[in-house]
Design a protein around this motif. Structure first.
Motif, short mmCIF file in Angstrom:
data_model
loop_
_atom_site.label_atom_id
_atom_site.label_comp_id
_atom_site.label_asym_id
_atom_site.label_seq_id
_atom_site.Cartn_x
_atom_site.Cartn_y
_atom_site.Cartn_z
N LYS A 60 0.81 -1.22 0.00
CA LYS A 60 0.00 0.00 0.00
C LYS A 60 0.84 1.27 0.00
O LYS A 60 0.63 2.18 -0.82
N ALA A 85 -7.42 1.23 -2.52
CA ALA A 85 -8.63 0.59 -2.02
C ALA A 85 -9.54 0.16 -3.16
O ALA A 85 -10.03 -0.97 -3.20
N THR A 113 -14.07 -5.40 1.12
CA THR A 113 -14.04 -4.12 1.81
C THR A 113 -14.06 -4.33 3.33
O THR A 113 -13.28 -3.70 4.06
N GLN A 128 -10.78 -3.78 5.74
CA GLN A 128 -11.09 -2.36 5.97
C GLN A 128 -9.97 -1.63 6.71
O GLN A 128 -9.70 -0.46 6.42
N LEU A 151 -7.05 -1.04 4.15
CA LEU A 151 -7.44 -0.16 3.05
C LEU A 151 -7.83 1.24 3.52
O LEU A 151 -8.06 2.12 2.68
N ILE A 182 -10.57 2.08 5.23
CA ILE A 182 -12.00 2.27 5.05
C ILE A 182 -12.62 2.82 6.35
O ILE A 182 -12.40 2.29 7.43
N ASN A 215 -13.37 5.92 1.84
CA ASN A 215 -11.99 6.19 2.25
C ASN A 215 -11.59 7.59 1.83
O ASN A 215 -12.13 8.14 0.87
#
Length: 309
Positions: A19, A38, A208, A212, A215, A217, A235
Motif C-alpha cells: 500500500k 482501495a 471491503t 477495511q 485499506l 475504510i 476512504n
C-alpha cells in the motif's frame, strides 16, 4: 513488489503489503477510484489477479475480470513518454495475439499523448466517476439541489417521532463485519436488483469489510430506533480533499433514505474540510446513472479506451 514494480512486460501482484509503495507511485495523479489502492483491491482483485508493471516511469495496471473480457486489459497511468509506451504495449499485445487495446485510461493521460492520429480513443461513459461538491450537497441551498432537499425533508417527516442516530460502526471484529453483511442482505430482500445477477458487489463488499483496516475504510451508519438501517463505507484520499464512496447500502423500505445518507456523508466531509466526494462510476446501470446525476455532479473523472486504427 519492492520499491518499484517490474519493467513491462513483467508484472508483479499488488498485495496489501504494497500500500505505502503504491500510494507513493500515484500521489501526483488525480484521485480516481479506479487507480486508488482501495478501489483496485475492492473491485479489481475479485479473482486475485491484480498486478502492475512499469514502463518509462508510468504504471501499467492489469485490470482483470474473468466474466467481462471487454472491460479487462492493460491500462496506462502516467505522463512520461506516452506515445512510445503505447507503441511498446501494442507491439507486445500483437505478439501475444491479444486484443490491441488499453482500457480505463484516465483523461489526464489522454491529454499528454502527443500524436493521436493512429489511435482510436473512445470515452468509457460507464466508467466515468461522478464528482460532487461536498458543501453544496451538505447545505442543499443551491436551487440545483432542490429535489434532494425535498427528498431529505420527506425522509425527516417519515421518521418524525422516532429515534434517528448517525454514528460509525466498530468493524474491528469479524462478528461485527458478518452482522453488517447479513443486515445488508436483509435490506436487499425488500428491493431485489436485476443489475448484479452474479452478486459481484457482494464479493467486493466482503473484501471491503475483511480488509477495511489496511485499506483505510471508514464508515457512517444510520440507526432508526436502535436498528441499523443504512451504511456508507468510504476512504479519504491522500490529499485530504476527497471522500471516495466505496459502498452505500440502505434499507429501501424506508423512503428517501438514500438521499438522506448522501446528504449526511457530505456534512461529515465538510466537517473534515473534505471538498469533494467521488461517487465512483455507474457501470451503465440506468437507474444508478439517473440517481447520481440527480446529485448534481460538478465534474467527472473521465476514462477512455484506446485502440489502434
Amino acid at each position: 513488489m519492492g520499491n518499484m514494480p517490474p519493467t513491462f512486460p513483467r508484472f508483479a501482484p499488488l498485495t496489501l503489503e504494497d500500500k505505502d509503495t503504491y500510494d507513493d507511485l500515484i500521489k501526483e495523479h488525480p484521485p480516481l477510484s479506479n487507480i486508488s489502492f482501495a478501489g483496485m483491491h475492492i473491485w479489481w482483485n475479485l479473482e486475485g489477479h491484480l498486478a502492475i508493471s512499469s514502463l518509462n516511469g508510468n504504471l501499467i495496471i492489469n485490470y482483470h475480470l474473468p466474466f467481462d473480457t471487454r472491460n479487462s486489459g492493460y491500462s496506462l497511468i502516467g505522463k512520461h513518454d506516452l506515445d512510445s509506451s503505447i507503441a511498446t504495449i501494442f507491439k507486445h499485445l500483437r505478439k501475444e495475439h491479444r486484443a490491441v487495446k488499453l482500457v480505463h485510461v484516465p483523461e489526464f493521460v489522454i491529454e499528454k499523448i502527443k500524436d493521436k492520429s493512429d489511435l482510436d480513443i473512445a470515452e468509457e461513459d460507464d466508467y466515468n466517476e461522478y464528482i460532487l461538491d461536498s458543501h453544496a450537497l451538505a447545505t442543499l441551498e443551491d436551487p440545483a439541489h432542490g429535489r434532494t432537499r425535498r427528498k431529505v425533508g420527506r425522509f425527516s417527516r417519515e421518521v418524525e417521532g422516532r429515534e434517528v442516530e448517525l454514528k460509525p460502526l466498530d468493524l474491528s471484529s469479524q462478528a461485527a463485519r458478518d452482522a453488517l453483511f447479513e443486515a445488508i442482505l436483509g435490506w436487499e430482500k425488500t428491493q431485489l436488483s436485476k443489475n448484479d445477477p452474479d452478486h459481484t458487489e457482494h464479493h467486493a463488499l466482503k473484501k471491503t469489510l475483511d480488509y477495511q483496516a489496511v485499506l483505510g475504510i471508514e464508515n457512517l451508519g444510520l440507526y432508526i430506533d436502535g436498528k441499523l438501517s443504512a451504511i456508507v463505507l468510504y476512504n479519504k484520499t491522500a490529499d485530504n480533499k476527497y471522500y471516495i464512496l466505496n459502498h452505500l447500502k440502505v434499507d429501501y423500505s424506508i423512503p428517501y433514505i438514500f438521499d438522506y445518507m448522501t446528504h449526511h456523508i457530505a456534512k461529515r466531509a465538510v466537517q473534515e474540510d473534505i471538498h469533494f466526494i467521488n461517487m465512483e462510476m455507474d457501470l451503465g446501470i440506468e437507474n444508478l446513472r439517473r440517481h447520481k446525476m440527480g446529485l448534481r455532479p460538478v465534474s467527472f473523472f473521465k476514462q477512455y479506451r484506446i485502440s489502434s486504427k
